[in-house]
Design a protein around this motif. Sequence first.
Motif, PDB file in Angstrom:
ATOM      1  N   ARG A  30      41.846 -76.561  54.028  1.00 51.47           N
ATOM      2  CA  ARG A  30      42.398 -77.316  55.021  1.00 51.47           C
ATOM      3  C   ARG A  30      41.844 -77.020  56.417  1.00 51.47           C
ATOM      4  NH1 ARG A  30      47.965 -77.967  55.989  1.00 51.47           N
ATOM      5  NH2 ARG A  30      48.059 -79.337  57.906  1.00 51.47           N
ATOM      6  N   GLY A  31      41.061 -75.904  56.561  1.00 49.27           N
ATOM      7  CA  GLY A  31      40.681 -75.787  57.975  1.00 49.27           C
ATOM      8  C   GLY A  31      40.266 -76.922  58.719  1.00 49.27           C
TER       9      GLY A  31
ATOM     10  N   GLY B  20      46.513 -59.859  56.496  1.00 48.09           N
ATOM     11  CA  GLY B  20      45.415 -60.459  57.088  1.00 48.09           C
ATOM     12  C   GLY B  20      44.907 -61.896  56.720  1.00 48.09           C
ATOM     13  N   THR B  21      45.444 -62.223  55.384  1.00 52.37           N
ATOM     14  CA  THR B  21      45.084 -63.553  54.904  1.00 52.37           C
ATOM     15  C   THR B  21      46.342 -64.437  55.294  1.00 52.37           C
ATOM     16  OG1 THR B  21      45.801 -62.746  52.803  1.00 52.37           O
ATOM     17  CG2 THR B  21      43.540 -63.113  52.907  1.00 52.37           C
ATOM     18  N   ILE B  22      47.658 -63.441  55.268  1.00 52.41           N
ATOM     19  CA  ILE B  22      48.668 -64.411  55.821  1.00 52.41           C
ATOM     20  C   ILE B  22      48.419 -64.959  57.291  1.00 52.41           C
ATOM     21  CG2 ILE B  22      51.075 -64.369  56.626  1.00 52.41           C
ATOM     22  CD1 ILE B  22      51.373 -62.760  54.093  1.00 52.41           C
ATOM     23  N   GLY B  23      47.865 -63.881  58.107  1.00 54.21           N
ATOM     24  CA  GLY B  23      47.288 -64.408  59.676  1.00 54.21           C
ATOM     25  C   GLY B  23      46.381 -65.414  59.527  1.00 54.21           C
ATOM     26  N   LEU B  24      45.464 -65.495  58.442  1.00 54.56           N
ATOM     27  CA  LEU B  24      44.463 -66.530  58.508  1.00 54.56           C
ATOM     28  C   LEU B  24      44.836 -67.892  58.333  1.00 54.56           C
ATOM     29  CD1 LEU B  24      41.321 -66.880  58.109  1.00 54.56           C
ATOM     30  CD2 LEU B  24      41.586 -66.728  55.830  1.00 54.56           C
ATOM     31  N   VAL B  25      45.991 -67.934  57.682  1.00 57.42           N
ATOM     32  CA  VAL B  25      46.665 -69.131  57.248  1.00 57.42           C
ATOM     33  C   VAL B  25      47.506 -69.752  58.332  1.00 57.42           C
ATOM     34  CG1 VAL B  25      48.496 -70.198  55.577  1.00 57.42           C
ATOM     35  CG2 VAL B  25      46.676 -68.867  54.940  1.00 57.42           C
ATOM     36  N   ARG B  26      48.264 -68.520  58.841  1.00 57.42           N
ATOM     37  CA  ARG B  26      49.355 -69.069  60.082  1.00 57.42           C
ATOM     38  C   ARG B  26      49.093 -69.161  61.513  1.00 57.42           C
ATOM     39  NH1 ARG B  26      53.810 -71.473  59.081  1.00 57.42           N
ATOM     40  NH2 ARG B  26      55.032 -70.007  60.567  1.00 57.42           N
ATOM     41  N   LEU B  27      47.994 -68.383  61.543  1.00 57.86           N
ATOM     42  CA  LEU B  27      47.794 -68.651  63.185  1.00 57.86           C
ATOM     43  C   LEU B  27      47.152 -69.952  63.619  1.00 57.86           C
ATOM     44  CD1 LEU B  27      46.867 -64.723  63.897  1.00 57.86           C
ATOM     45  CD2 LEU B  27      48.409 -66.066  64.713  1.00 57.86           C
ATOM     46  N   ASP B  29      44.533 -70.934  65.714  1.00 51.69           N
ATOM     47  CA  ASP B  29      43.467 -71.055  66.546  1.00 51.69           C
ATOM     48  C   ASP B  29      42.332 -70.441  65.831  1.00 51.69           C
ATOM     49  OD1 ASP B  29      41.424 -71.723  68.246  1.00 51.69           O
ATOM     50  OD2 ASP B  29      42.177 -70.572  69.905  1.00 51.69           O
ATOM     51  N   VAL B  30      41.169 -70.906  65.619  1.00 44.38           N
ATOM     52  CA  VAL B  30      40.115 -70.194  65.071  1.00 44.38           C
ATOM     53  C   VAL B  30      39.733 -68.866  65.824  1.00 44.38           C
ATOM     54  CG1 VAL B  30      38.209 -71.225  66.446  1.00 44.38           C
ATOM     55  CG2 VAL B  30      37.542 -70.565  64.252  1.00 44.38           C
ATOM     56  N   TYR B  31      39.981 -68.470  66.951  1.00 47.51           N
ATOM     57  CA  TYR B  31      39.851 -67.188  67.614  1.00 47.51           C
ATOM     58  C   TYR B  31      40.881 -66.172  67.228  1.00 47.51           C
ATOM     59  CZ  TYR B  31      36.916 -70.250  70.199  1.00 47.51           C
ATOM     60  OH  TYR B  31      35.909 -71.401  70.504  1.00 47.51           O
ATOM     61  N   ASN B  32      42.130 -66.811  67.169  1.00 46.55           N
ATOM     62  CA  ASN B  32      43.176 -65.856  66.544  1.00 46.55           C
ATOM     63  C   ASN B  32      42.863 -65.528  65.113  1.00 46.55           C
ATOM     64  OD1 ASN B  32      44.572 -65.782  68.959  1.00 46.55           O
ATOM     65  ND2 ASN B  32      45.472 -67.868  68.404  1.00 46.55           N
ATOM     66  N   ARG B  33      42.406 -66.568  64.408  1.00 50.29           N
ATOM     67  CA  ARG B  33      42.446 -66.059  62.888  1.00 50.29           C
ATOM     68  C   ARG B  33      41.180 -65.243  62.739  1.00 50.29           C
ATOM     69  NH1 ARG B  33      42.298 -72.502  61.986  1.00 50.29           N
ATOM     70  NH2 ARG B  33      44.839 -72.837  62.166  1.00 50.29           N
ATOM     71  N   VAL B  34      40.210 -65.213  63.441  1.00 56.41           N
ATOM     72  CA  VAL B  34      39.096 -64.601  63.445  1.00 56.41           C
ATOM     73  C   VAL B  34      39.647 -62.934  63.810  1.00 56.41           C
ATOM     74  CG1 VAL B  34      37.004 -63.534  64.858  1.00 56.41           C
ATOM     75  CG2 VAL B  34      37.068 -65.960  63.732  1.00 56.41           C
ATOM     76  N   LEU B  94      40.107 -73.721  72.582  1.00 59.35           N
ATOM     77  CA  LEU B  94      41.200 -72.856  72.520  1.00 59.35           C
ATOM     78  C   LEU B  94      42.450 -73.575  72.271  1.00 59.35           C
ATOM     79  CD1 LEU B  94      38.941 -71.162  74.266  1.00 59.35           C
ATOM     80  CD2 LEU B  94      40.853 -69.923  74.984  1.00 59.35           C
ATOM     81  N   TRP B  95      43.370 -72.606  71.587  1.00 63.20           N
ATOM     82  CA  TRP B  95      44.716 -73.443  71.493  1.00 63.20           C
ATOM     83  C   TRP B  95      45.483 -73.533  72.905  1.00 63.20           C
ATOM     84  CZ3 TRP B  95      49.524 -69.745  71.227  1.00 63.20           C
ATOM     85  CH2 TRP B  95      50.529 -70.610  70.685  1.00 63.20           C
ATOM     86  N   GLU B  96      46.185 -74.675  72.666  1.00 63.21           N
ATOM     87  CA  GLU B  96      46.859 -75.117  73.988  1.00 63.21           C
ATOM     88  C   GLU B  96      47.515 -73.839  74.771  1.00 63.21           C
ATOM     89  OE1 GLU B  96      47.963 -76.483  71.012  1.00 63.21           O
ATOM     90  OE2 GLU B  96      46.357 -78.246  71.146  1.00 63.21           O
ATOM     91  N   GLY B  97      48.136 -72.842  73.957  1.00 60.10           N
ATOM     92  CA  GLY B  97      49.105 -71.926  74.647  1.00 60.10           C
ATOM     93  C   GLY B  97      48.133 -70.699  75.335  1.00 60.10           C
TER      94      GLY B  97
END
Lengths: 93, 136
Positions: A30-31, B20-27, B29-34, B94-97
């Motif tokens: 999805r990314g 961690g993987t739930i955060g990878l799916v839910r967050l 922005d790519v920086y938040n996911r990292v 970056l994410w808008e927020g």
Amino acid sequence: MSPVLSDTFLLAAGSALLVASFLCLYRIGRGPTAPDRTVAIDILGTLVVGFCCVMALWTGQGFYMNIAIAWALLSFIGTIALAKYLEGRYYDE
Amino acid sequence: MSEVAAQWLIGVGLAFDLFGTIGLVRLPDVYNRVQAATKCVTLGTCMILGGVFVAQGVGPMGVKALLCAVFLLFTSPVAAHAIARGAYKSGVRLWEGSVVDRYGEEVHGVHPPIERAEPLITARPTTVGQPGEHDV
């Protein structure tokens, strides 16, 4: 060496790692950008290392730990290569 | 005794992996996911490796697990840093927020700015009010 942990616990552990791997696969598919997929691939490699640990405990055979070490090394090298590719540079900076 | 300790270590490590993987799916922005995914999954897998060490003791498997855990602890932050840097250099916004972008300030102060279609941070609607509004 005799197995220490019960088969039920190790089956639950493998199932949890499988669920986590599917979440990673969702992010890979999805990314929206390429770095998202790179992060997900890196995390999937780390999860495979954990799965190798579970398999080593389950079967009691030590060569799964060799696979885990090799997978960690290759995942790190692949991630660094992808990151350098995203950055638009060559490997020697 | 070591069985119970190994079960606790592996169980908590699996919980960290899942979070961690739930955060990878839910967050968003790519920086938040990292940030979420690398920290949680590294700690979770290192705890699973520590559980293998506790369960097997000092032997071939235990020592290999410890070696692999040390290696993961060293390499995973480096990989996350490289990914975040590569994402920033390749122009992922970056994410808008997001409220602050220290790396962007650093980079744009030293080097010419990277070509982007839009600014890095869109202005967040402030709740403080305009200057001069409250000092009546």
